[in-house]
Design a protein around this motif. Sequence first.
Motif, PDB file in Angstrom:
ATOM      1  N   GLY A 137       0.939  -0.783  -0.062  1.00  0.00           N
ATOM      2  CA  GLY A 137      -0.284  -0.611  -0.318  1.00  0.00           C
ATOM      3  C   GLY A 137       0.628   0.554   0.151  1.00  0.00           C
ATOM      4  N   GLU A 138       0.326   2.028   1.035  1.00  0.00           N
ATOM      5  CA  GLU A 138       1.423   3.356   0.867  1.00  0.00           C
ATOM      6  C   GLU A 138       2.334   2.808   2.457  1.00  0.00           C
ATOM      7  OE1 GLU A 138       0.632   8.261   0.661  1.00  0.00           O
ATOM      8  OE2 GLU A 138      -0.572   7.003   1.678  1.00  0.00           O
ATOM      9  N   ARG A 139       3.661   3.564   2.277  1.00  0.00           N
ATOM     10  CA  ARG A 139       3.628   3.705   3.577  1.00  0.00           C
ATOM     11  C   ARG A 139       5.380   5.002   3.617  1.00  0.00           C
ATOM     12  NH1 ARG A 139       8.975  -1.592   3.198  1.00  0.00           N
ATOM     13  NH2 ARG A 139      10.184  -0.388   1.539  1.00  0.00           N
ATOM     14  N   THR A 140       5.192   5.450   4.434  1.00  0.00           N
ATOM     15  CA  THR A 140       7.166   5.840   5.304  1.00  0.00           C
ATOM     16  C   THR A 140       8.062   4.415   4.905  1.00  0.00           C
ATOM     17  OG1 THR A 140       5.873   7.820   5.929  1.00  0.00           O
ATOM     18  CG2 THR A 140       8.262   7.491   6.083  1.00  0.00           C
ATOM     19  N   HIS A 141       9.254   4.925   4.546  1.00  0.00           N
ATOM     20  CA  HIS A 141      10.508   3.628   4.293  1.00  0.00           C
ATOM     21  C   HIS A 141      11.940   4.503   4.965  1.00  0.00           C
ATOM     22  CE1 HIS A 141      12.761   0.425   2.310  1.00  0.00           C
ATOM     23  NE2 HIS A 141      13.002   0.428   3.168  1.00  0.00           N
TER      24      HIS A 141
END
Length: 370
Positions: A137-141
Amino acid sequence: MRSRPALVAVLLVAAALAGTTAGSPTVEPSAPPGDQLVSPAGTESYVWPYTSRRQSTAGRTLALNVVVHGEPDRVRRAFVDRSGANWTTVGENETVDVSPWRPAHGSVRYSYVSPDGEGNGGWIAPEYQLGVGAYFGERTHIRAYPSASANWTALQAHTEYWDWFRLRHTVTGVESGALVVERDLEDEPFVDAVDRRTRGSLGGGSDSSWIAVEFTAATLLGVALPLTRRRLSRRDIAIPVAVVGVVLGVRAWGLAAEAVAPGVNPKLYVAVGYPVLVVGPAALVNALARDRPPVLAALLAFAGMAVAAGADLALVGVDPIPTHIVHHRLALAAALGTVAFGAARTDRRLLGIGVVAWLAALAAPLFGIV
């Protein structure tokens, strides 16, 4: 003949995919120019403020955008094991501040670190990667690059989403990734300050600055501050209670035994009580400190021994307490704290050092050292 257009379409798609996934030519590792390196601490240990697909500046991708100043191992624990590493602050009507970061998968990106800024360093892969959100999905990496010679860790943080049509993550923001890290850390009790500092290099999504996070000095006093706001469990409290119980228990047993049978040779009582005093505190701390936060366990064991020693001397009316006795009791407390720390970390070497220090401190008076 009808299948020919479909075959042509498939070949075109395959050719397009091959063009987007073809590997880059091999490039020999090469150090960045010295004037491109930046010192996060301002005095020593340098880093190339970008990441790269390969060990060369030719593969440059995103800019490093957060630097956390603190011991690298402590920085890592602050992200991945905040509650277990005594970072949690809990009080009345407060919720537990558990870290949202989890280990993350991602492509390897290199950065270059140097102890002197003169090309004597090397390319390193991220020591660990963390994420908030869903891989598909969407994430902060985050990719983390700790210094090997100084107390800082450079981070590359970005937001991204999984693109099924490209079969890869697509970066949506570098600045937004840094802001997620900033918001997560800025109110933690182990952080002294968060500010933005110029590093003078554009590109890679950078505006020539990065966010600097200053950790509180890792002294016992600095670590104790968040601990004072942590709700202690029964197992935590059991550590100092057990130590106090053994020390005062031996004292009380000796007084009671003498009162009941005053004619018995006192050395017989010593032969029973002293082994309990030697073995009891260290054995109980070793058992109770396991699976506890290491720093917390060490502080509780130290405090338990200090309180027990003070109460023991007060019980028999020693006032004032001679300085050499104070030093001896503090040495015992420090040794017991080391035992607790080693047991909590399941570190046999450190545990052994603590036990040896405990026995040495106990033996010192027997040889006239104290």
